[in-house]
Motif scaffolding. Structure first.
Motif, PDB file in Angstrom:
ATOM      1  N   ALA A  16      39.612  24.552  39.676  1.00  0.00           N
ATOM      2  CA  ALA A  16      38.018  24.990  40.305  1.00  0.00           C
ATOM      3  C   ALA A  16      37.923  25.954  41.310  1.00  0.00           C
ATOM      4  O   ALA A  16      37.105  26.961  41.242  1.00  0.00           O
ATOM      5  N   GLU A  17      38.938  26.037  42.287  1.00  0.00           N
ATOM      6  CA  GLU A  17      39.061  26.858  43.239  1.00  0.00           C
ATOM      7  C   GLU A  17      39.461  28.285  42.604  1.00  0.00           C
ATOM      8  O   GLU A  17      39.037  29.099  43.244  1.00  0.00           O
ATOM      9  N   LEU A  18      40.344  28.280  41.639  1.00  0.00           N
ATOM     10  CA  LEU A  18      40.708  29.452  41.120  1.00  0.00           C
ATOM     11  C   LEU A  18      39.569  30.017  40.226  1.00  0.00           C
ATOM     12  O   LEU A  18      39.380  31.438  39.922  1.00  0.00           O
ATOM     13  N   ARG A  19      38.654  29.396  39.851  1.00  0.00           N
ATOM     14  CA  ARG A  19      37.438  29.686  38.981  1.00  0.00           C
ATOM     15  C   ARG A  19      36.385  30.226  40.173  1.00  0.00           C
ATOM     16  O   ARG A  19      35.955  31.479  39.970  1.00  0.00           O
ATOM     17  N   LYS A  20      36.538  29.727  41.295  1.00  0.00           N
ATOM     18  CA  LYS A  20      35.492  30.374  42.283  1.00  0.00           C
ATOM     19  C   LYS A  20      35.942  31.642  42.700  1.00  0.00           C
ATOM     20  O   LYS A  20      35.305  32.621  42.782  1.00  0.00           O
ATOM     21  N   LEU A  21      37.367  31.793  42.888  1.00  0.00           N
ATOM     22  CA  LEU A  21      38.159  33.156  43.246  1.00  0.00           C
ATOM     23  C   LEU A  21      37.534  34.025  42.092  1.00  0.00           C
ATOM     24  O   LEU A  21      37.356  35.362  42.481  1.00  0.00           O
ATOM     25  N   ARG A  22      37.746  33.853  40.834  1.00  0.00           N
ATOM     26  CA  ARG A  22      37.643  34.653  39.752  1.00  0.00           C
ATOM     27  C   ARG A  22      35.977  35.142  39.855  1.00  0.00           C
ATOM     28  O   ARG A  22      35.776  36.371  39.658  1.00  0.00           O
ATOM     29  N   GLU A  23      35.089  34.157  39.965  1.00  0.00           N
ATOM     30  CA  GLU A  23      33.653  34.463  40.094  1.00  0.00           C
ATOM     31  C   GLU A  23      33.107  35.291  41.147  1.00  0.00           C
ATOM     32  O   GLU A  23      32.376  36.202  41.086  1.00  0.00           O
ATOM     33  N   GLN A  24      33.998  35.039  42.278  1.00  0.00           N
ATOM     34  CA  GLN A  24      33.755  35.900  43.528  1.00  0.00           C
ATOM     35  C   GLN A  24      34.176  37.332  43.332  1.00  0.00           C
ATOM     36  O   GLN A  24      33.808  38.321  44.163  1.00  0.00           O
ATOM     37  N   SER A  25      35.144  37.505  42.468  1.00  0.00           N
ATOM     38  CA  SER A  25      35.666  38.951  42.357  1.00  0.00           C
ATOM     39  C   SER A  25      34.882  39.643  40.948  1.00  0.00           C
ATOM     40  O   SER A  25      35.206  40.713  40.515  1.00  0.00           O
TER      41      SER A  25
END
Length: 284
Positions: A16-25
């Motif tokens: 989930a945290e990796l998904r957040k980083l992707r969406e933030q980029s």
């Protein structure tokens, strides 16, 4: 290949945290896969915790997503390596998955803050008190189910006694201390047990007395597990049917952190709490 067992809470949180980083980029899963040389299904599998990922892969993903928070990146890298078996896995066939996740969360937390209005915190319960509480379950547990729940609850308490001891703060309402599960003898022993644990350097107990001028929140019990960085904190809520809900959004973490601070402002300090519990134990 995906793991043969469902991903653990820790694996799901990493994804989930990796998904957040992707969406933030501002990258789609397809675009991220192209940059990383992966398939879109692999990105999906990583983000749902179904695919194990190495620490170096996490660092590469974070770099690709332009994450400059190296403290967060290293905390995420430390969460890799697949699902590490813990003592809680012995109970996987006997207990709801939420309870398994809760034990894993406590094990990996750097500190715990809990608030309970009507019950003694599980990590502070004696076996006799816990057994009396479990006997009140509706529908009732069968004898072997009760023993599984009891041994699991006592096993969770090891986090308070391991090397260094988990930093643990419990906010307990006076109502919980006055509930006489198992009778007066069991309750007295329970209160003395709390007093003993409160003398440990890593354990802080604070009581919210009936005389407090306020009691913030709805009275719902919850745990706030502090992670290695603030972004990895987690709130755990109990449900009416005995399950667990885990919250990790920034909004919820802020809300429950503020609620704990406000509850602490209504509580007796640790020294006054010990005197309060001593007086209450003498009345039994």
């Amino acid at each position: 290949m995906p793991p043969s067992t469902p991903p653990s809470l820790r694996q799901r949180r990493l994804g989930a945290e990796l998904r957040k980083l992707r969406e933030q980029s501002d990258l789609t899963a397809t675009a991220a896969a192209e940059r990383l040389g992966l398939k879109q299904t692999q990105i999906s599998g990583i983000e749902t915790g179904r695919y194990a990922v190495s620490a170096d892969r996490v660092r590469t993903i974070a770099h690709t997503y332009n994450c400059l928070d190296m403290e967060l990146v290293e905390a995420l890298a430390a969460m890799t390596g697949g699902r590490t078996r813990g003592w809680w896995d012995e109970y996987r066939d006997y207990l709801p998955v939420g309870l398994i996740d809760l034990a894993e969360l406590e094990h990996h937390a750097t500190a715990l803050r809990v608030a309970l209005p009507l019950h003694i915190p599980a990590l502070l319960q004696t076996a006799d008190h816990a057994r009396a509480m479990l006997r009140d379950a509706v529908p009732p547990f069968r004898p072997y189910e009760l023993e599984h729940r009891l041994s699991y609850r006592i096993k969770r308490q090891e986090v308070l006694h391991r090397d260094g001891g988990l930093a643990y703060t419990a906010l307990i309402h006076e109502a919980a201390l006055r509930m006489q599960y198992g009778g007066s003898d069991v309750t007295r022993a329970q209160l003395l047990h709390i007093l003993g644990l409160s003398e440990r350097d890593n354990v802080t107990v604070r009581v919210i007395p009936f005389t407090s001028r306020g009691f913030p929140g709805s009275g719902q019990p919850f745990d706030y597990a502090i992670g290695p960085v603030p972004q990895l904190d987690t709130v755990q809520l109990d449900t009416q049917h005995g399950g667990c809900v885990f919250l990790d959004s920034e909004t919820y973490l802020s809300q429950y952190g503020i609620l704990l601070d406000r509850m602490e402002s209504c509580a007796l300090d640790p020294s006054a709490t010990r005197k309060f519990i001593e007086r209450l134990a003498r009345t039994l």
